[in-house]
Every structure is written in C-alpha cells, then in structure tokens.
Design a protein around this motif. Structure first.
Motif, mmCIF file in Angstrom:
data_model
loop_
_atom_site.group_PDB
_atom_site.id
_atom_site.type_symbol
_atom_site.label_atom_id
_atom_site.label_comp_id
_atom_site.label_asym_id
_atom_site.label_seq_id
_atom_site.Cartn_x
_atom_site.Cartn_y
_atom_site.Cartn_z
ATOM 1 N N ILE A 114 0.834 -1.207 0.000
ATOM 2 C CA ILE A 114 0.000 0.000 0.000
ATOM 3 C C ILE A 114 0.868 1.256 0.000
ATOM 4 O O ILE A 114 0.583 2.244 -0.704
ATOM 5 N N SER A 115 1.960 1.242 0.769
ATOM 6 C CA SER A 115 2.850 2.405 0.808
ATOM 7 C C SER A 115 3.497 2.657 -0.539
ATOM 8 O O SER A 115 3.617 3.806 -0.991
ATOM 9 N N LEU A 116 3.908 1.609 -1.225
ATOM 10 C CA LEU A 116 4.527 1.766 -2.538
ATOM 11 C C LEU A 116 3.547 2.343 -3.546
ATOM 12 O O LEU A 116 3.895 3.229 -4.339
ATOM 13 N N VAL A 117 2.296 1.877 -3.527
ATOM 14 C CA VAL A 117 1.287 2.408 -4.450
ATOM 15 C C VAL A 117 1.035 3.888 -4.180
ATOM 16 O O VAL A 117 0.901 4.696 -5.114
ATOM 17 N N ALA A 118 0.977 4.273 -2.897
ATOM 18 C CA ALA A 118 0.743 5.670 -2.556
ATOM 19 C C ALA A 118 1.894 6.560 -3.016
ATOM 20 O O ALA A 118 1.687 7.660 -3.557
ATOM 21 N N SER A 123 4.050 10.646 -6.742
ATOM 22 C CA SER A 123 5.130 11.047 -7.647
ATOM 23 C C SER A 123 4.589 11.372 -9.039
ATOM 24 O O SER A 123 5.008 12.340 -9.682
ATOM 25 N N SER A 124 3.642 10.557 -9.527
ATOM 26 C CA SER A 124 3.044 10.822 -10.842
ATOM 27 C C SER A 124 2.297 12.150 -10.860
ATOM 28 O O SER A 124 2.384 12.921 -11.817
ATOM 29 N N GLY A 125 1.564 12.441 -9.767
ATOM 30 C CA GLY A 125 0.832 13.712 -9.711
ATOM 31 C C GLY A 125 1.758 14.919 -9.717
ATOM 32 O O GLY A 125 1.528 15.908 -10.413
ATOM 33 N N VAL A 126 2.842 14.840 -8.938
ATOM 34 C CA VAL A 126 3.788 15.951 -8.895
ATOM 35 C C VAL A 126 4.472 16.146 -10.249
ATOM 36 O O VAL A 126 4.667 17.272 -10.721
ATOM 37 N N PHE A 127 4.817 15.057 -10.916
ATOM 38 C CA PHE A 127 5.483 15.159 -12.223
ATOM 39 C C PHE A 127 4.570 15.805 -13.263
ATOM 40 O O PHE A 127 4.994 16.694 -14.019
ATOM 41 N N GLU A 128 3.299 15.381 -13.305
ATOM 42 C CA GLU A 128 2.366 15.988 -14.273
ATOM 43 C C GLU A 128 2.154 17.462 -13.987
ATOM 44 O O GLU A 128 2.064 18.288 -14.903
#
Length: 297
Positions: A114-118, A123-128
């Motif tokens: 669960i921690s890895l998915v979060a 990270s994807s949100g910050v990059f976009e």
C-alpha cells in the motif's frame, strides 16, 4: 599380472612418446591418462568411460584391441555400476506448512505494498503538475517577448498582434546513400569449422520434452525444449544427457543422425565420448507386494 595400464605404458615408452603428446592427439586430459596407466579405476565414473578411453589410447599406439579386450573386460567388470541421475537418495528439505506460511506472508507484505502504491501515485501527480506548469510558463514568456519586439519595430499608434514563436517543420534531410547501404548490408563474419575431435550434440525436439546435459562433469543445461526447438552442445571428453521422453527428441551425434534414444514416454540416459556412445538403462526399483485376504465367517 599384466594389466591394461602396464601394456599401454610399456608401448608408449617404447615408442618414445610422452603423456602430453598422447593427450594432444586424443583430447584426453593428462590426469585421466596417468590414471589409466596406473590402473586407478576409481578415477573413472563408469566402466564405459574407462573402456572407451583405453581403446582410444590403444588405437593411437597401434595396439591390437583384441589382444587387450579380455583384460580390459575383466578390469571393467570389477568397477561398480554408476547410478543414473535421480537414483541417489536425497534428504528432503524441511519446508514449513503452507497454511502457516500464508498467514505470515499475507500481513507482512500488505502495508509495504500500500505504501509503494501511494508513493507512486504522489510522484506521478507531482510530475504531471510540474510539466504542465513549465509548458504554460514557456508559452507565456514566448508570446510576451514576441509582442515587445513587434512594438519596437512598429510605428506609433498601432499595436501589432502577438504571433506565436512556432515555426513549421522543415523538410527532413536526405538520407546518405552510402550510410543506407552500410546499414542495409551488415557484414557477417564467417564461423570457424568445428573440431572433429570433440563431442558435438544437436538435440531437436519432436514434441515438448525435458532434458538435462552434463558436459565434462559440469551441468550446462536443464529445462524443457518446445516442439521444433533445437539446441547444440559440445564437450571436450564426455557428455551425458538425460531425457524425460526418449521418443520426443532426435539426436545428431558428431554429424551422424541417431534419431530418438528410445520409446515415447520413457526416461533415458545416454553417455557420449569422441568415438562412441552408450544408452544407460535405468534400474527398476524393487517393490514387494503383500496380498491381504479377508475371510468371511
């Protein structure tokens, strides 16, 4: 008492040859040749290999094989029969129960997953967001700079419209003929001819079949060959193969087609040297059956 080793050693010394010279011509290691002349039968894994090496050396020394065949068979018969791979007794590992293992591993990996998915989602949100912000700021800066340049070169009283700093893509550069030809026509190096003194095996699967290959005492392959798949192997002295379906693989040995090693569905082990090969029949386990008869009153 005359032995095979003494006959080979006496003839070699009479011809003035060294063990290294015999090893260079027969491709048999000097350690095996010394054991052969010393009649150290325990240095050979099977009677077949012992007899095969002795015959190769005898042919090199021009010794009539019939003159030593009786002594050779007598010494080879005193050697123990080797075990086929899989017949030796092995101690099973202590494996924990599956239900306990499932209970321990189920909760242990839940929180890290669960921690890895979060972390990946954040990270994807910050990059976009950063990519979107960078694209907007770059576009705004380009329009503002173009607008200011137009004002400086335009008479007073008129306000020019801003034009984007985007240009149409130009034509693609022409490909160089020499480079294209070099790419389309790669050079292929010629392969060297194989050494005829080695053991060369080509295995072609007629259907899905499991095989294992041992080359000069080392495991080099163990797995399943799919139908129509083929593999090639080479050894310096000895090669041993075991197939789970003797009729499901075709064998080519030193350029000579042997075909299947046995009946379809049977397990088979074969030993190959530079001049000969032998199919080892697996020993059938001895099973005692006890019949229980129940009487009626």
């Amino acid at each position: 008492m005359q032995t095979v080793g003494s006959v080979l050693r006496t003839e070699r010394l009479r011809q003035g040859l060294t063990i290294d010279a015999i090893s260079l011509e027969t491709k048999i290691s000097t350690v095996r040749l010394q054991a052969l002349e010393a009649d150290e039968l325990d240095r050979f894994s099977s009677p077949f290999l012992y007899k095969s090496f002795a015959k190769q050396v005898a042919r090199r020394l021009r010794i009539d094989e019939k003159s030593i065949s009786q002594i050779l068979d007598s010494q080879a018969s005193s050697m123990p029969t080797p075990l086929v791979p899989g017949e030796e007794e092995r101690q099973l590992p202590n494996v924990p129960a599956l239900d306990n293992l499932a209970q321990r591993t189920g909760t242990r990996w839940f929180i890290p997953t669960i921690s890895l998915v979060a972390v990946l989602a954040a990270s994807s949100g910050v990059f976009e967001w950063r990519e979107h912000s960078a694209a907007n700021s770059k576009g705004s800066a380009g329009l503002s700079l173009q607008y200011m340049l137009n004002i400086l070169h335009t008479p007073s009283g008129t306000a020019p419209a801003a034009k984007p700093l985007l240009s149409k893509p130009g034509p693609a550069p022409a490909a160089q003929p020499g480079l294209t030809k070099a790419i389309e026509e790669p050079r292929i190096a010629a392969s060297a001819a194989p050494d005829s003194s080695q053991v060369r095996l080509e295995l072609a699967a007629l259907e899905n079949v499991w095989i294992s290959v041992v080359s000069d005492g080392k495991f080099i392959f163990s797995g399943v060959l799919s139908r129509s798949e083929s593999k090639s192997f080479s050894s310096r002295e000895v090669a041993r193969i075991k197939v789970g379906n003797a009729g499901g693989v075709s064998v080519n040995y030193n350029g000579r087609k042997i075909g299947p090693l046995g009946a379809r569905g049977s397990v088979c082990t074969a030993i190959f040297t530079a001049t000969d090969f032998q199919i080892v029949e697996p020993q059938q386990p001895h099973v005692e059956l006890t019949e229980y008869v129940s009487g009626t009153e």
